[in-house]
Design a protein around this motif. Structure first.
Motif, mmCIF file in Angstrom:
data_model
loop_
_atom_site.group_PDB
_atom_site.id
_atom_site.type_symbol
_atom_site.label_atom_id
_atom_site.label_comp_id
_atom_site.label_asym_id
_atom_site.label_seq_id
_atom_site.Cartn_x
_atom_site.Cartn_y
_atom_site.Cartn_z
ATOM 1 N N ALA A 1 1.282 14.138 -12.245
ATOM 2 C CA ALA A 1 -0.026 14.129 -12.197
ATOM 3 C C ALA A 1 -0.484 12.880 -12.802
ATOM 4 C CB ALA A 1 -0.833 15.269 -12.910
ATOM 5 N N SER A 2 -1.671 12.032 -12.675
ATOM 6 C CA SER A 2 -1.806 10.771 -13.055
ATOM 7 C C SER A 2 -3.372 10.980 -13.430
ATOM 8 C CB SER A 2 -1.423 9.827 -12.046
ATOM 9 O OG SER A 2 -1.388 8.582 -12.669
ATOM 10 N N PHE A 3 -3.772 9.672 -14.112
ATOM 11 C CA PHE A 3 -5.225 9.350 -14.374
ATOM 12 C C PHE A 3 -5.733 8.231 -13.433
ATOM 13 C CE2 PHE A 3 -4.266 11.541 -18.361
ATOM 14 C CZ PHE A 3 -5.301 12.101 -18.520
ATOM 15 N N SER A 4 -6.877 8.127 -13.117
ATOM 16 C CA SER A 4 -7.490 6.919 -12.598
ATOM 17 C C SER A 4 -7.537 5.978 -13.660
ATOM 18 C CB SER A 4 -8.604 6.958 -11.864
ATOM 19 O OG SER A 4 -9.616 7.463 -12.772
ATOM 20 N N PHE B 1 -1.512 5.287 -10.356
ATOM 21 C CA PHE B 1 -2.548 4.434 -10.128
ATOM 22 C C PHE B 1 -2.041 3.183 -10.729
ATOM 23 C CE2 PHE B 1 -6.399 5.923 -8.509
ATOM 24 C CZ PHE B 1 -7.398 4.691 -8.154
ATOM 25 N N ASN B 2 -2.063 2.066 -9.916
ATOM 26 C CA ASN B 2 -2.029 0.834 -10.524
ATOM 27 C C ASN B 2 -2.978 0.573 -11.475
ATOM 28 O OD1 ASN B 2 -2.317 -2.100 -11.053
ATOM 29 N ND2 ASN B 2 -1.596 -2.338 -8.707
ATOM 30 N N PRO B 3 -2.677 -0.106 -12.863
ATOM 31 C CA PRO B 3 -3.470 0.094 -13.813
ATOM 32 C C PRO B 3 -4.486 -1.427 -13.524
ATOM 33 C CG PRO B 3 -1.233 -0.691 -14.451
ATOM 34 C CD PRO B 3 -1.318 -0.136 -13.193
ATOM 35 N N LYS B 4 -4.077 -2.234 -12.925
ATOM 36 C CA LYS B 4 -4.836 -3.563 -12.570
ATOM 37 C C LYS B 4 -5.728 -3.553 -11.712
ATOM 38 C CE LYS B 4 -4.027 -8.046 -14.288
ATOM 39 N NZ LYS B 4 -2.966 -9.205 -14.432
ATOM 40 N N TYR B 5 -5.341 -2.990 -10.568
ATOM 41 C CA TYR B 5 -6.158 -2.990 -9.376
ATOM 42 C C TYR B 5 -6.410 -1.629 -8.769
ATOM 43 C CZ TYR B 5 -4.140 -7.723 -9.332
ATOM 44 O OH TYR B 5 -3.899 -8.892 -9.939
ATOM 45 N N MET B 6 -7.470 -1.356 -7.836
ATOM 46 C CA MET B 6 -7.737 -0.375 -7.387
ATOM 47 C C MET B 6 -6.689 0.314 -6.170
ATOM 48 S SD MET B 6 -10.290 1.075 -9.019
ATOM 49 C CE MET B 6 -10.556 2.581 -7.742
ATOM 50 N N MET B 7 -5.633 0.717 -6.716
ATOM 51 C CA MET B 7 -4.511 0.966 -5.611
ATOM 52 C C MET B 7 -3.725 2.332 -6.322
ATOM 53 S SD MET B 7 -1.095 -0.891 -4.319
ATOM 54 C CE MET B 7 -1.891 -2.271 -3.869
ATOM 55 N N LEU B 8 -3.769 2.987 -5.326
ATOM 56 C CA LEU B 8 -2.989 4.448 -5.667
ATOM 57 C C LEU B 8 -1.732 4.189 -4.844
ATOM 58 C CD1 LEU B 8 -2.851 7.434 -7.029
ATOM 59 C CD2 LEU B 8 -3.861 8.180 -5.077
ATOM 60 N N ALA B 9 -0.461 4.834 -5.611
ATOM 61 C CA ALA B 9 0.712 5.033 -4.623
ATOM 62 C C ALA B 9 1.204 6.478 -5.019
ATOM 63 C CB ALA B 9 1.730 3.995 -5.333
ATOM 64 N N ASN C 1 8.957 9.084 1.396
ATOM 65 C CA ASN C 1 8.304 7.774 1.966
ATOM 66 C C ASN C 1 7.348 7.597 0.897
ATOM 67 O OD1 ASN C 1 6.708 10.005 2.949
ATOM 68 N ND2 ASN C 1 5.906 8.879 4.560
ATOM 69 N N MET C 2 6.625 6.241 0.977
ATOM 70 C CA MET C 2 5.557 6.084 0.025
ATOM 71 C C MET C 2 4.404 5.638 0.688
ATOM 72 S SD MET C 2 7.197 3.607 -3.064
ATOM 73 C CE MET C 2 5.582 3.729 -3.874
ATOM 74 N N ALA C 3 3.251 6.084 0.300
ATOM 75 C CA ALA C 3 1.741 5.758 0.715
ATOM 76 C C ALA C 3 1.000 4.937 -0.245
ATOM 77 C CB ALA C 3 1.128 6.911 1.030
ATOM 78 N N PHE C 4 0.285 3.905 0.150
ATOM 79 C CA PHE C 4 -0.522 3.226 -0.616
ATOM 80 C C PHE C 4 -1.930 3.436 -0.163
ATOM 81 C CE2 PHE C 4 3.447 1.212 -0.858
ATOM 82 C CZ PHE C 4 3.979 0.968 -2.177
ATOM 83 N N TRP C 5 -2.754 3.890 -1.393
ATOM 84 C CA TRP C 5 -4.018 4.077 -1.038
ATOM 85 C C TRP C 5 -5.054 2.913 -1.681
ATOM 86 C CZ3 TRP C 5 -4.804 8.645 1.400
ATOM 87 C CH2 TRP C 5 -3.771 9.466 1.452
ATOM 88 N N LEU C 6 -5.991 2.416 -0.749
ATOM 89 C CA LEU C 6 -6.864 1.409 -1.062
ATOM 90 C C LEU C 6 -8.337 1.891 -0.744
ATOM 91 C CD1 LEU C 6 -4.777 -1.665 0.244
ATOM 92 C CD2 LEU C 6 -5.085 -1.196 -2.243
ATOM 93 N N PRO C 7 -9.118 1.579 -1.621
ATOM 94 C CA PRO C 7 -10.543 2.157 -1.207
ATOM 95 C C PRO C 7 -11.111 1.140 -0.197
ATOM 96 C CG PRO C 7 -10.549 0.812 -3.475
ATOM 97 C CD PRO C 7 -9.141 0.954 -2.824
ATOM 98 N N SER C 8 -11.794 1.783 0.498
ATOM 99 C CA SER C 8 -12.451 0.951 1.901
ATOM 100 C C SER C 8 -13.507 0.337 1.054
ATOM 101 C CB SER C 8 -13.137 2.224 2.849
ATOM 102 O OG SER C 8 -14.011 1.471 3.745
#
Length: 148
Positions: free
Chosen positions: A79-82, A124-132, A137-144
């Motif tokens: 589990a992780s924080f934004s 969550f990437n601590p610097k950019y709005m990106m979740l992995a 396999n890996m998925a990368f989530w970027l806000p629309s």
């Protein structure tokens, strides 16, 4: 060094714990991870079951319990924080990522990816709005951009 900022060294930690508190163990699962929130006010405890807890980092008081994600294999799910500490993200054995509001405890959404197995890693990437999120396999989530 700016006024009011203390410098800590490893030597500062040799006197033992400064404060301790007891957390009750989960009945049907074990703790598998702990993380401080980015703002340092709370601690997230994850388990090898379907329970995630948010705890006050200074008092040890349980604040919220997050449930509703699937862990029918008894494996550690991360589990992780934004980065703003407002949301909690967790993997699930159904290949999805579940998202809760940290303040209210309510589930906000469920993210579907092409994960073929249990999502054990979520960060969550601590610097950019990106979740992995990842399993085999890996998925990368970027806000629309439409959502901003």
């Amino acid at each position: 060094m700016p006024a009011g900022v203390q410098q800590a060294s490893l030597k500062s930690f040799d006197k033992g714990p400064f404060s301790t508190f007891q957390l009750s163990m989960e009945k049907e699962c074990d703790w598998t991870g702990i993380k401080f929130s980015p703002d340092g006010k709370t601690i997230l405890t994850s388990t090898n079951g379907s329970v995630i807890r948010l705890v006050d980092a200074f008092q040890g008081t349980a604040l919220k319990t997050f449930a509703g994600h699937l862990n029918n294999k008894g494996i550690p799910l991360e589990a992780s924080f934004s980065p703003d500490s407002q949301f909690i993200f967790s993997g699930s054995t159904d290949g999805r990522v579940h998202v809760w509001n940290a303040e209210t405890g309510y589930k906000v959404c469920v993210l579907n990816a092409d994960h073929t197995g249990p999502v054990q890693c979520v960060q969550f990437n601590p610097k950019y709005m990106m979740l992995a999120s990842g399993c085999t396999n890996m998925a990368f989530w970027l806000p629309s951009l439409d959502d901003m």
